[in-house]
Design an enzyme around this catalytic site. Structure first.
Site, PDB file in Angstrom:
ATOM      1  N   CYS A  48      26.301  24.214   4.725  1.00 31.69           N
ATOM      2  CA  CYS A  48      27.768  24.228   4.658  1.00 31.69           C
ATOM      3  C   CYS A  48      28.241  25.070   3.461  1.00 31.69           C
ATOM      4  CB  CYS A  48      28.293  22.807   4.529  1.00 31.69           C
ATOM      5  SG  CYS A  48      30.087  22.727   4.515  1.00 31.69           S
ATOM      6  N   CYS A  52      31.030  20.488  -2.090  1.00 33.37           N
ATOM      7  CA  CYS A  52      31.214  19.054  -2.372  1.00 33.37           C
ATOM      8  C   CYS A  52      29.977  18.527  -3.127  1.00 33.37           C
ATOM      9  CB  CYS A  52      31.409  18.283  -1.065  1.00 33.37           C
ATOM     10  SG  CYS A  52      32.617  19.059   0.033  1.00 33.37           S
ATOM     11  N   CYS A  55      27.251  16.143  -1.561  1.00 35.20           N
ATOM     12  CA  CYS A  55      26.776  16.325  -0.188  1.00 35.20           C
ATOM     13  C   CYS A  55      25.424  17.022  -0.070  1.00 35.20           C
ATOM     14  CB  CYS A  55      27.823  17.082   0.616  1.00 35.20           C
ATOM     15  SG  CYS A  55      27.400  17.146   2.371  1.00 35.20           S
ATOM     16  N   CYS A  92      31.070   8.853  16.553  1.00 32.12           N
ATOM     17  CA  CYS A  92      31.626   9.820  15.600  1.00 32.12           C
ATOM     18  C   CYS A  92      30.645  10.979  15.421  1.00 32.12           C
ATOM     19  CB  CYS A  92      31.835   9.166  14.240  1.00 32.12           C
ATOM     20  SG  CYS A  92      32.749   7.621  14.321  1.00 32.12           S
ATOM     21  N   CYS A 124      35.334  10.295  17.875  1.00 29.73           N
ATOM     22  CA  CYS A 124      35.884  10.794  16.612  1.00 29.73           C
ATOM     23  C   CYS A 124      35.051  12.004  16.202  1.00 29.73           C
ATOM     24  CB  CYS A 124      35.775   9.701  15.543  1.00 29.73           C
ATOM     25  SG  CYS A 124      36.392  10.211  13.932  1.00 29.73           S
ATOM     26  N   CYS A 184      41.798   9.422  10.659  1.00 25.13           N
ATOM     27  CA  CYS A 184      40.801   8.611   9.962  1.00 25.13           C
ATOM     28  C   CYS A 184      40.596   9.282   8.611  1.00 25.13           C
ATOM     29  CB  CYS A 184      39.501   8.597  10.762  1.00 25.13           C
ATOM     30  SG  CYS A 184      38.108   7.896   9.847  1.00 25.13           S
ATOM     31  N   ARG A 256      36.885   0.685   6.995  1.00 23.96           N
ATOM     32  CA  ARG A 256      35.456   0.812   7.337  1.00 23.96           C
ATOM     33  C   ARG A 256      34.585   0.768   6.092  1.00 23.96           C
ATOM     34  NH1 ARG A 256      35.873   5.144  10.282  1.00 23.96           N
ATOM     35  NH2 ARG A 256      36.552   3.770  11.961  1.00 23.96           N
TER      36      ARG A 256
HETATM   37  N1  SAM Z   1      32.307  18.700   6.784  1.00 29.39           N
HETATM   38  C1  SAM Z   1      33.279  17.754   7.115  1.00 29.39           C
HETATM   39  C2  SAM Z   1      34.202  17.409   5.978  1.00 29.39           C
HETATM   40  O1  SAM Z   1      33.824  17.455   4.850  1.00 29.39           O
HETATM   41  O2  SAM Z   1      35.348  17.046   6.268  1.00 29.39           O
HETATM   42  C3  SAM Z   1      32.718  16.475   7.672  1.00 29.39           C
HETATM   43  C4  SAM Z   1      31.440  15.843   7.203  1.00 29.39           C
HETATM   44  S1  SAM Z   1      31.482  15.052   5.618  1.00 29.39           S
HETATM   45  C5  SAM Z   1      29.795  14.692   5.451  1.00 29.39           C
HETATM   46  C6  SAM Z   1      32.382  13.538   5.829  1.00 29.39           C
HETATM   47  C7  SAM Z   1      32.534  12.613   4.644  1.00 29.39           C
HETATM   48  O3  SAM Z   1      31.323  11.929   4.401  1.00 29.39           O
HETATM   49  C8  SAM Z   1      32.895  13.218   3.307  1.00 29.39           C
HETATM   50  O4  SAM Z   1      34.242  13.513   3.200  1.00 29.39           O
HETATM   51  C9  SAM Z   1      32.488  12.106   2.372  1.00 29.39           C
HETATM   52  O5  SAM Z   1      33.570  11.216   2.164  1.00 29.39           O
HETATM   53  C10 SAM Z   1      31.354  11.399   3.092  1.00 29.39           C
HETATM   54  N2  SAM Z   1      30.060  11.669   2.436  1.00 29.39           N
HETATM   55  C11 SAM Z   1      29.360  12.813   2.479  1.00 29.39           C
HETATM   56  N3  SAM Z   1      28.236  12.720   1.729  1.00 29.39           N
HETATM   57  C12 SAM Z   1      28.221  11.475   1.200  1.00 29.39           C
HETATM   58  C13 SAM Z   1      27.339  10.784   0.313  1.00 29.39           C
HETATM   59  N4  SAM Z   1      26.256  11.368  -0.181  1.00 29.39           N
HETATM   60  N5  SAM Z   1      27.626   9.519  -0.007  1.00 29.39           N
HETATM   61  C14 SAM Z   1      28.734   8.924   0.486  1.00 29.39           C
HETATM   62  N6  SAM Z   1      29.621   9.526   1.309  1.00 29.39           N
HETATM   63  C15 SAM Z   1      29.382  10.791   1.661  1.00 29.39           C
HETATM   64 FE1  SF4 Z   2      30.354  20.576   3.897  1.00 32.92          FE
HETATM   65 FE2  SF4 Z   2      29.294  18.302   3.097  1.00 32.92          FE
HETATM   66 FE3  SF4 Z   2      31.571  19.128   2.021  1.00 32.92          FE
HETATM   67 FE4  SF4 Z   2      31.543  18.287   4.598  1.00 32.92          FE
HETATM   68  S1  SF4 Z   2      31.138  17.053   2.790  1.00 32.92           S
HETATM   69  S2  SF4 Z   2      32.534  20.114   3.777  1.00 32.92           S
HETATM   70  S3  SF4 Z   2      29.484  18.969   5.184  1.00 32.92           S
HETATM   71  S4  SF4 Z   2      29.578  20.164   1.854  1.00 32.92           S
END
Ligand code: SAM
Ligand code: SF4
Ligand code: DTB
Length: 314
Positions: A48, A52, A55, A92, A124, A184, A256
Site C-alpha cells: 500500500c 499509516c 499497518c 467485510c 462491507c 462504518c 465493534r
Molecule cells: N486501506 C484501507 C484504509 O486504510 O481505509 C482499508 C484497510 S485498513 C487495514 C482498515 C483499518 O484497520 C485502519 O483504518 C485501522 O483502523 C485498522 N488497522 C490496521 N492495522 C491495524 C493494526 N495493526 N492494529 C489495529 N488496527 C489496525
Molecule cells: Fe494502506 Fe494499511 Fe493505511 Fe489502509 S491502513 S491505507 S492498507 S497502509
C-alpha cells in the site's frame, strides 16, 4: 454529545455509573444478547502506498507481510460461504489501496459485493478514498456499509499518517453517506495518543451529518517492521471507558470490539460487552493479523449464555 467537554464529562464518570448508563442505553436500543459477528477478508494484500504507522501492509515499512494480487470473485465466494456457515452475518472485505482505480479491479470488487449480498449476508468494503461515482456504483451493487476509519483525533493524525489528510477521510465519509451507504468509522487506540485524542475522534464522528451505523474500536496490534512495533498495551479500563462512551454517544450504532481481542481476557471482553460493545470480527484471521479462533469465540459466547451462531437472530 458533540463536544469534547461533553465527551469528557461522560468518559470520566465513576466507572460503575458509566457502565450502568451505557448498559441502559444499550438495553433501550437493542439488548445485550445480540452480538453481531462480522467475517473479515483481505481481498488485496500489501504494497500500500500510504504510510499509516500501524499497518503491516504499508510499502513504506519492512514488514513480513507480502504482496498478493486482488482475489478472484470465486475465491471470495468460497470464503463468504464458509463465513456464513460459521455464523457470520456480515462479510467485510479490505483492500490495501490508497484509493480504488476505476477499471477491471474496481469492477471485480463490485461483483464481489453482489456475490456476498446474493448469499444473504451484509457486505462491507474498505478500499481507501472514494469518489462520488464509485460510491454510487457500490450502492447500486447493494453494498451495506463502507468502512473508513478516522483512526484518531485531527491533531494526532499527522503523527500517524502523512500521505493523506484528515479532511480526505471526512470527504470520503461524506461521499459514502451521500450515496446512501451506511458509514462504518472508528479508530485505533494504543498509538501513543491521549485519552482526549480518543474522545476528539468520537466527537468528530458525532459531528458528522450522517451518524455512523457502526463504530469499530481497534486496539493496536503492533506489527513487526512498522514504526509502532514496540508500542505498549492500553490499560484495559481505558478500553472499557471508551466503549461505554461510544455506546452512549451512538445509541443505535454497532460498537465493534475490533482488532486486538486475541490478547484480551475473557473477562475484559465481557466487560466491554456489558459496556455496550455489540459486534466483533469473527474468524481466525483479521486482514493480516490473528483473531481469536471461532472455537475460542464459541466458548466465550457459551460462557455468556448466548445462543449458538445462526440462532442469534431467532
Ligand atoms: N486501506 C484501507 C484504509 O486504510 O481505509 C482499508 C484497510 S485498513 C487495514 C482498515 C483499518 O484497520 C485502519 O483504518 C485501522 O483502523 C485498522 N488497522 C490496521 N492495522 C491495524 C493494526 N495493526 N492494529 C489495529 N488496527 C489496525
Ligand atoms: Fe494502506 Fe494499511 Fe493505511 Fe489502509 S491502513 S491505507 S492498507 S497502509
Ligand atoms: C477495522 O476497523 N478493523 C479492521 C477492518 N476495519 C478492516 C482491520 C483490522 C486490521 C488489523 C490488523 C491486520 O489484520 O493487519
Amino acid at each position: 454529545m458533540k463536544t469534547l467537554d461533553e465527551f469528557q464529562a461522560v468518559y470520566h464518570l465513576p466507572l460503575s455509573e458509566l457502565i450502568l448508563r451505557a448498559a441502559g442505553v444499550h438495553q433501550a436500543h437493542r439488548g445485550h444478547n445480540d452480538i453481531q459477528r462480522c467475517a473479515l477478508l483481505s481481498i488485496k494484500t500489501g504494497g500500500c502506498p500510504e504510510d499509516c504507522k500501524y499497518c503491516s501492509q504499508s510499502a513504506h515499512y519492512d514488514s513480513p507481510v507480502g504482496r498478493e494480487p486482488l482475489l478472484t470473485v470465486d475465491e471470495v465466494r468460497e470464503k463468504a460461504e464458509q463465513a456464513k456457515a460459521s455464523g457470520a452475518t456480515r462479510f467485510c472485505m479490505g483492500a490495501a489501496w490508497r484509493a480504488p482505480k476505476d477499471g477491471p479491479d474496481f469492477d471485480r470488487v463490485i461483483d464481489m459485493v453482489r456475490v456476498v449480498r446474493g448469499l444473504g449476508m451484509e457486505a462491507c468494503v474498505t478500499l481507501g478514498m472514494l469518489t462520488d461515482d464509485q460510491a454510487r456504483r457500490l450502492k447500486d451493487a447493494d453494498l451495506t456499509a463502507y468502512n473508513h476509519n478516522l483512526d484518531t483525533s485531527r491533531r494526532f493524525y499527522p503523527e500517524v499518517i502523512t500521505t493523506r489528510k484528515y479532511d480526505d477521510r471526512l470527504d470520503t465519509l461524506r461521499a459514502v453517506a451521500k450515496a446512501g451507504i451506511s458509514v462504518c468509522s472508528g479508530g485505533i487506540v494504543g498509538m501513543g495518543e491521549t485519552v482526549d485524542d480518543r474522545l476528539m475522534m468520537l466527537a468528530e464522528l458525532a459531528q458528522l451529518e450522517t451518524q455512523p451505523e457502526s463504530v469499530p474500536i481497534n486496539c493496536l496490534m503492533p506489527q513487526s517492521g512498522t514504526p509502532l512495533q514496540m508500542a505498549t498495551d492500553v490499560d484495559s479500563i481505558e478500553i472499557v471507558r471508551l466503549i461505554a462512551t461510544a455506546r452512549i454517544a451512538f445509541p443505535k450504532a454497532r460498537v465493534r470490539l475490533s482488532a486486538g481481542r486475541d490478547r484480551m481476557s475473557r473477562e475484559l471482553q465481557i466487560l466491554c460487552f456489558l459496556a455496550g460493545a455489540d459486534s466483533v470480527f469473527y474468524g481466525d484471521k483479521l486482514l493480516t493479523a490473528p483473531n481469536p479462533t471461532s472455537t475460542d469465540d464459541a466458548a466465550l459466547f457459551r460462557s455468556m449464555g448466548l445462543p449458538e451462531p445462526g440462532l442469534a437472530a431467532v
